[in-house]
Scaffold this active site. Sequence first.
Site, short mmCIF file in Angstrom:
data_model
loop_
_atom_site.label_atom_id
_atom_site.label_comp_id
_atom_site.label_asym_id
_atom_site.label_seq_id
_atom_site.Cartn_x
_atom_site.Cartn_y
_atom_site.Cartn_z
N LYS A 21 0.85 -1.19 0.00
CA LYS A 21 0.00 0.00 0.00
C LYS A 21 0.89 1.24 0.00
CE LYS A 21 -3.57 2.45 2.48
NZ LYS A 21 -4.67 2.35 3.43
N ARG B 135 -10.79 10.26 1.56
CA ARG B 135 -10.68 10.98 2.84
C ARG B 135 -11.91 11.86 3.03
NH1 ARG B 135 -4.55 11.31 2.76
NH2 ARG B 135 -4.08 9.06 2.81
N LYS C 40 1.06 10.11 5.52
CA LYS C 40 1.18 8.73 6.02
C LYS C 40 2.48 8.07 5.57
CE LYS C 40 -3.84 8.15 6.49
NZ LYS C 40 -4.99 7.23 6.39
N GLU D 60 7.22 -6.68 1.42
CA GLU D 60 5.99 -6.52 2.19
C GLU D 60 5.04 -7.70 1.96
OE1 GLU D 60 4.89 -4.69 4.48
OE2 GLU D 60 5.97 -2.80 4.50
N LYS E 161 -2.21 -1.51 -3.88
CA LYS E 161 -3.07 -0.33 -3.81
C LYS E 161 -2.24 0.93 -3.85
CE LYS E 161 -6.14 1.93 -0.62
NZ LYS E 161 -6.53 2.06 0.76
N SER F 242 -10.30 5.57 -4.76
CA SER F 242 -11.23 6.68 -4.96
C SER F 242 -10.77 7.68 -6.02
CB SER F 242 -11.43 7.40 -3.62
OG SER F 242 -10.19 7.81 -3.07
N TYR G 77 -15.23 0.90 -6.74
CA TYR G 77 -16.50 1.60 -6.57
C TYR G 77 -17.39 1.42 -7.79
CZ TYR G 77 -13.84 3.74 -2.81
OH TYR G 77 -13.08 3.92 -1.68
C1 PBG Z 1 -7.33 3.66 5.37
C2 PBG Z 1 -7.75 3.37 3.98
C3 PBG Z 1 -7.57 4.24 2.90
C4 PBG Z 1 -8.19 3.64 1.81
C5 PBG Z 1 -8.70 2.41 2.23
N1 PBG Z 1 -8.40 2.27 3.58
C6 PBG Z 1 -6.96 5.59 2.82
C7 PBG Z 1 -5.67 5.88 3.41
O1 PBG Z 1 -4.84 5.01 3.63
O2 PBG Z 1 -5.45 7.04 3.67
C8 PBG Z 1 -8.26 4.26 0.45
C9 PBG Z 1 -9.45 3.90 -0.36
C10 PBG Z 1 -9.66 4.76 -1.56
O3 PBG Z 1 -8.98 5.77 -1.79
O4 PBG Z 1 -10.59 4.42 -2.29
N2 PBG Z 1 -6.63 2.78 6.09
#
Ligand code: PBG
Length: 334
Positions: free
Chosen positions: A203, A213, A226, A242, A257, A283, A322
């Site tokens: 990730k 968010r 992050k 990982e 991701k 997203s 989505y």
């Molecule tokens: C949080 C989490 C995130 C997403 C899924 N779980 C965002 C982040 O790590 O800040 C992102 C999902 C998306 O953008 O559709 N643990």
Amino acid sequence: MNKTPLGRYPALRLRRMRGADWSRRLMSETTLSCDDFIWAIVLKDGKGLREPIDAMPGVFRLSPDEAVKAAIEARDLGIPALALFPYTDADARTPGGEDAVNPDNLMCRAARAIKAQVPEIGLMADVALDPYTDHGHDGLLNDGVILNDETVEILVKQAVVQAAAGFDIVAPSDMMDGRVGAIRQGLDKAGYQNVQIMAYAAKYASAFYGPYREAIGSAGVLQGDKRTYQMDPANTDEALREVGLDLAEGADSVMVKPGMPYLDIVRRVKEEFAAPTFVFQVSGEYAMIRAAAQNGWLDGERAMMESLTAFKRAGANGIITYFAAEAARVLRRG
Ligand code: PBG
């Protein structure tokens, strides 16, 4: 692999095979199906609520009763599973994210409601503290530092609470070290040997999470970024480390991701480990396709289907998206 063509122009003409629909169908190397989708759904407390999300036109925050309707729709479309994510108001958040381990939180109530009416649908839960903390981070924050082992302890409790509510897959998205092994142990000890773990293994610290968010109420909340726990977008060997760790700790499946900017990672992970490999079309990827389509700048339906097919071609076994219901309707239409 023999890269020399078995023939030469003019005897060889690759366009010959592309000349008609029947031939293109026979030649197709990748098939997208409704079985490939996990539908990402955003929850919000309430009743009969379908609240639009500005940065994600066509996606709504759903109250648990509306999420049940979505589950019925998914089942009828042949979508195997839903991934649920909770919206939390800024004033309901706490520094320690305590609501994450509340057996009656929004996620658990929605899971119970869905399982009561659509028991055959798979349900996946995000394991991380960011929807619950007042600083928007996935873990506990102390003097600007995200605490690893203290966070893992809470994540284990969160995963057990989710399993008890009926979730079939817990998906740690927090990127703390050692959390997959700890969660596996915690689930087994609590009697949930059959609950799966899908590790958000590779990730990345990505700008493409922006609309999410907003969707879960973290937009104005998140302090800093992050990058001390999510991966550097420049790295690829690190993704393999990982993934290898998470599989060794007991992950049943792994995820890459975001999706489209990271297809090379999907391919490397699949080739290296031959494990069930998933990809999250996040997203921001959704928003880009939607926004361009709304402006008439591209054909939204074709871009959606092309992006989903590309994940399969890269080696993904399935896609968290989505677009799941919309794409499933296109596939059903034929
Ligand atoms: C949080 C989490 C995130 C997403 C899924 N779980 C965002 C982040 O790590 O800040 C992102 C999902 C998306 O953008 O559709 N643990």
